[in-house]
Design a protein around this motif. Structure first.
Motif, mmCIF file in Angstrom:
data_model
loop_
_atom_site.group_PDB
_atom_site.id
_atom_site.type_symbol
_atom_site.label_atom_id
_atom_site.label_comp_id
_atom_site.label_asym_id
_atom_site.label_seq_id
_atom_site.Cartn_x
_atom_site.Cartn_y
_atom_site.Cartn_z
ATOM 1 N N SER A 1 0.827 -1.200 0.000
ATOM 2 C CA SER A 1 0.000 0.000 0.000
ATOM 3 C C SER A 1 0.864 1.252 0.000
ATOM 4 O O SER A 1 1.803 1.381 0.783
ATOM 5 C CB SER A 1 -0.912 0.017 1.229
ATOM 6 N N LEU A 2 0.502 2.178 -0.885
ATOM 7 C CA LEU A 2 1.122 3.512 -0.914
ATOM 8 C C LEU A 2 0.093 4.564 -0.519
ATOM 9 O O LEU A 2 0.196 5.730 -0.906
ATOM 10 C CB LEU A 2 1.667 3.806 -2.320
ATOM 11 N N GLU A 3 -0.893 4.138 0.237
ATOM 12 C CA GLU A 3 -2.006 5.005 0.607
ATOM 13 C C GLU A 3 -1.527 6.283 1.305
ATOM 14 O O GLU A 3 -1.940 7.390 0.951
ATOM 15 C CB GLU A 3 -2.975 4.237 1.514
ATOM 16 N N GLU A 4 -0.637 6.155 2.262
ATOM 17 C CA GLU A 4 -0.165 7.324 3.010
ATOM 18 C C GLU A 4 0.590 8.298 2.099
ATOM 19 O O GLU A 4 0.390 9.511 2.161
ATOM 20 C CB GLU A 4 0.732 6.877 4.165
ATOM 21 N N SER A 5 1.440 7.766 1.229
ATOM 22 C CA SER A 5 2.202 8.616 0.315
ATOM 23 C C SER A 5 1.285 9.379 -0.625
ATOM 24 O O SER A 5 1.460 10.576 -0.868
ATOM 25 C CB SER A 5 3.183 7.769 -0.504
ATOM 26 N N TYR A 6 0.283 8.706 -1.146
ATOM 27 C CA TYR A 6 -0.629 9.361 -2.089
ATOM 28 C C TYR A 6 -1.506 10.388 -1.362
ATOM 29 O O TYR A 6 -1.772 11.469 -1.889
ATOM 30 C CB TYR A 6 -1.480 8.323 -2.813
ATOM 31 N N PHE A 7 -1.930 10.058 -0.173
ATOM 32 C CA PHE A 7 -2.717 11.000 0.626
ATOM 33 C C PHE A 7 -1.908 12.284 0.864
ATOM 34 O O PHE A 7 -2.419 13.397 0.738
ATOM 35 C CB PHE A 7 -3.127 10.364 1.959
ATOM 36 N N ASN A 8 -0.621 12.126 1.181
ATOM 37 C CA ASN A 8 0.247 13.286 1.397
ATOM 38 C C ASN A 8 0.419 14.098 0.114
ATOM 39 O O ASN A 8 0.471 15.329 0.152
ATOM 40 C CB ASN A 8 1.606 12.848 1.942
#
Length: 197
Positions: free
Chosen positions: A107-114
């Motif tokens: 998951s790259l969820e945090e990176s994309y959210f940022n």
């Protein structure tokens, strides 16, 4: 006379059990193997993030799922190498099939959210993004370098249709697209909720 009828019925039953039923079971087993092969082929291409070959696995050859710049996929590719999948159940009904499975992915969820948050902040501060594509790639590179990824899994069902003698994936579900985009679809949903608050 009754004894001869019983013997004939017994011989006919044995013939069915030994020759006819195994042929039908073998055909069903072959179809299941072909469905599993189609799923495995798709996920092998997914692991490499070979978008052209992935799109060929779908029933609709004109379906354009992957329209992002190649540089964006270069960011995602290293994370896809860790993708694992396990087929749990295959159900075939004529020319349609449903595969229940589990997919483990990064998951790259945090990176994309940022990245989304940074884009919004720039817009709110009146700073224009001259080249959105370049900004996306640069920001995602820096965010993934800073935050990395983390393993997640998803249970999903994939629908297939038999077309031209081959099993092809039907329209991709949101879950499947989210897996391919390393959880970024769900990050976008969370961001929309966050902005709406």
């Amino acid at each position: 006379m009754e004894s001869k009828k019983r013997k004939l019925a017994f011989i006919l039953l044995m013939f069915l059990m030994l020759f006819v039923l195994p042929i039908g079971a073998n055909a069903a087993s072959k179809e299941k193997e072909n469905v599993v092969k189609s799923i495995n082929t798709f996920f092998r291409y997914t692991r490499k993030l070979d978008t052209k070959k992935m799109e060929k696995c779908f029933e609709d050859h004109n379906l354009r799922i992957f329209a992002d710049p190649e540089a964006f996929y270069k960011i995602l590719r290293p994370y896809h190498r860790k993708t694992q999948w396990k087929i749990r159940k295959v159900q075939i009904n004529g020319k349609k099939a449903v595969v229940s499975m589990r997919v483990d992915f990064e998951s790259l969820e945090e990176s994309y959210f940022n990245y989304l948050t940074a884009s919004l902040e720039r817009a709110l501060n009146g700073k224009k993004i001259k080249d959105p594509e370049k900004f996306l790639i640069q920001k995602m590179r820096s965010e993934t370098a800073k935050n990395g990824s983390y393993p997640v899994y998803c249970n999903l069902k994939i629908r297939l249709k038999k077309a031209g003698g081959k099993w092809k994936l039907a329209m991709p579900s949101e879950k499947l697209i989210n897996i391919i985009y390393c959880d970024m679809i769900y990050a976008l949903d969370e961001f929309i909720e966050y902005v709406g608050e």
